[in-house]
Scaffold this motif. Structure first.
Motif, short mmCIF file in Angstrom:
data_model
loop_
_atom_site.label_atom_id
_atom_site.label_comp_id
_atom_site.label_asym_id
_atom_site.label_seq_id
_atom_site.Cartn_x
_atom_site.Cartn_y
_atom_site.Cartn_z
N VAL A 18 0.79 -1.14 0.14
CA VAL A 18 -0.03 0.07 -0.09
C VAL A 18 0.94 1.26 0.17
O VAL A 18 0.30 2.31 -0.11
CB VAL A 18 -0.89 0.11 1.19
CG1 VAL A 18 -0.48 0.27 2.53
CG2 VAL A 18 -2.07 0.84 1.09
N SER A 19 2.25 1.09 0.16
CA SER A 19 2.94 2.21 0.22
C SER A 19 3.10 3.06 -0.94
O SER A 19 3.45 4.36 -1.13
CB SER A 19 4.49 1.74 0.43
OG SER A 19 4.81 1.15 -0.77
N SER A 21 0.08 3.97 -2.67
CA SER A 21 -1.07 4.44 -2.79
C SER A 21 -1.18 5.96 -2.62
O SER A 21 -0.53 6.66 -1.87
CB SER A 21 -1.88 4.08 -1.62
OG SER A 21 -3.29 4.61 -1.86
N PRO A 24 -3.51 8.54 0.57
CA PRO A 24 -3.44 9.54 1.92
C PRO A 24 -3.21 10.92 1.25
O PRO A 24 -3.56 12.03 1.70
CB PRO A 24 -2.19 8.90 2.40
CG PRO A 24 -2.23 7.51 2.04
CD PRO A 24 -2.88 7.47 0.58
N ALA A 42 -2.17 4.94 6.00
CA ALA A 42 -1.97 3.60 5.32
C ALA A 42 -1.78 2.60 6.15
O ALA A 42 -1.01 2.65 7.20
CB ALA A 42 -1.03 3.97 4.38
#
Length: 274
Positions: A18-19, A21, A24, A42
């Motif tokens: 998810v880093s 994404s 955020p 996240a």
């Protein structure tokens, strides 16, 4: 400016990995623009048990809600107490909201597809259109429901035919499985729902057709670049991401997102992180 107090509502995006994404960036920009007492982070649980633990935290009142990405969308759907019609249509959820110990599931992926098409291919009419979906995974499933509801008929082209047949069976009427990329010859819309560049011949695609790529890194993917070179109308995954984000923000924070040029925010972020 955003503010954080003891009444802060915590939301986030959950996936593995998810880093990468952009969620955020989107949601915290909205929180700041609206001066909303909230935070968006996240979460990267390592497996299904980890995701279940996060849902338990939501039931316990520690989290207001989350957006869900791969590989947890179908688990999110199964864990909910109440599901929206959109989520039920595709048996997956990309939004979970937690209220009084209950879990509410929704899917805004289909809405994101429709938003992106309306923004970047406004001349396309989906009613009666032939859509060729490349891939038979979660991304295909998530976008298919809204396309079918809009009156499109769907052909699924996937390297593993059985997986395409399973998805077609789940989606029901209006969906068939393609044997090879000759199906592109009658396409009005081609959507790449794979995380990689599909092995197709864009020369087969009619001149009036639209080509969409759900991937947004890079925003102009090699597929879209080739489509542009051939003079085809293109739709990028960034527009879809923005289109689907609003429903998640409202579900988590109970407010509509503030009006702002989110695409400009994201393009600036992407340039800074190259």
């Amino acid at each position: 400016m955003s503010r954080i107090t003891g009444a802060v509502k915590v939301g986030g995006v959950v996936g593995q990995p998810v880093s990468h994404s952009l969620s955020p960036v989107i949601h915290n920009a909205w929180l700041e623009a609206g001066g909303i007492d909230g935070a968006y982070v996240a979460f990267a649980p390592k497996d299904e048990d980890g995701f279940a633990a996060l849902v338990a935290a939501g039931r316990a009142g520690l989290i207001a809600g989350v957006n869900v990405t791969a590989p947890f969308k179908e688990q999110a759907y199964r864990t909910a107490d109440q599901v929206s019609a959109a989520a039920r249509l595709v048996s997956s959820a990309n939004i979970l909201a937690f209220r009084d110990g209950q879990v509410f599931a929704d899917s805004s992926d289909g809405a994101g597809v429709l938003y992106a098409l309306a923004e970047q291919a406004p001349a396309l009419s989906l009613n009666g259109a032939h859509v060729v979906m490349l891939g038979a995974g979660g991304a295909s499933r998530a976008g298919a429901g809204a396309l079918l509801q809009a009156g499109a008929r769907l052909s699924i082209l996937n390297r593993t035919r059985q997986r395409a047949e399973d998805l077609a069976a789940d989606l029901g009427a209006g969906v068939c499985v393609a044997d090879d990329d000759t199906v592109l010859q009658t396409a009005d819309l081609v959507i790449n729902a794979l995380s990689v560049r599909p092995q197709i011949d864009l020369a087969l695609v009619p001149a009036h057709a639209v080509v969409m790529d759900m991937t947004y890194r890079p925003v102009v993917t090699p597929l879209l670049l080739e489509a542009k070179t051939r003079g085809l109308t293109t739709v990028d995954g960034l527009a879809m991401l923005i289109g689907q984000a609003g429903a998640g923000f409202e579900a988590i924070y109970g407010l509509a997102p503030p009006q702002m040029d989110m695409r400009a925010v994201l393009m600036k972020h992407l340039k800074e992180t190259l």
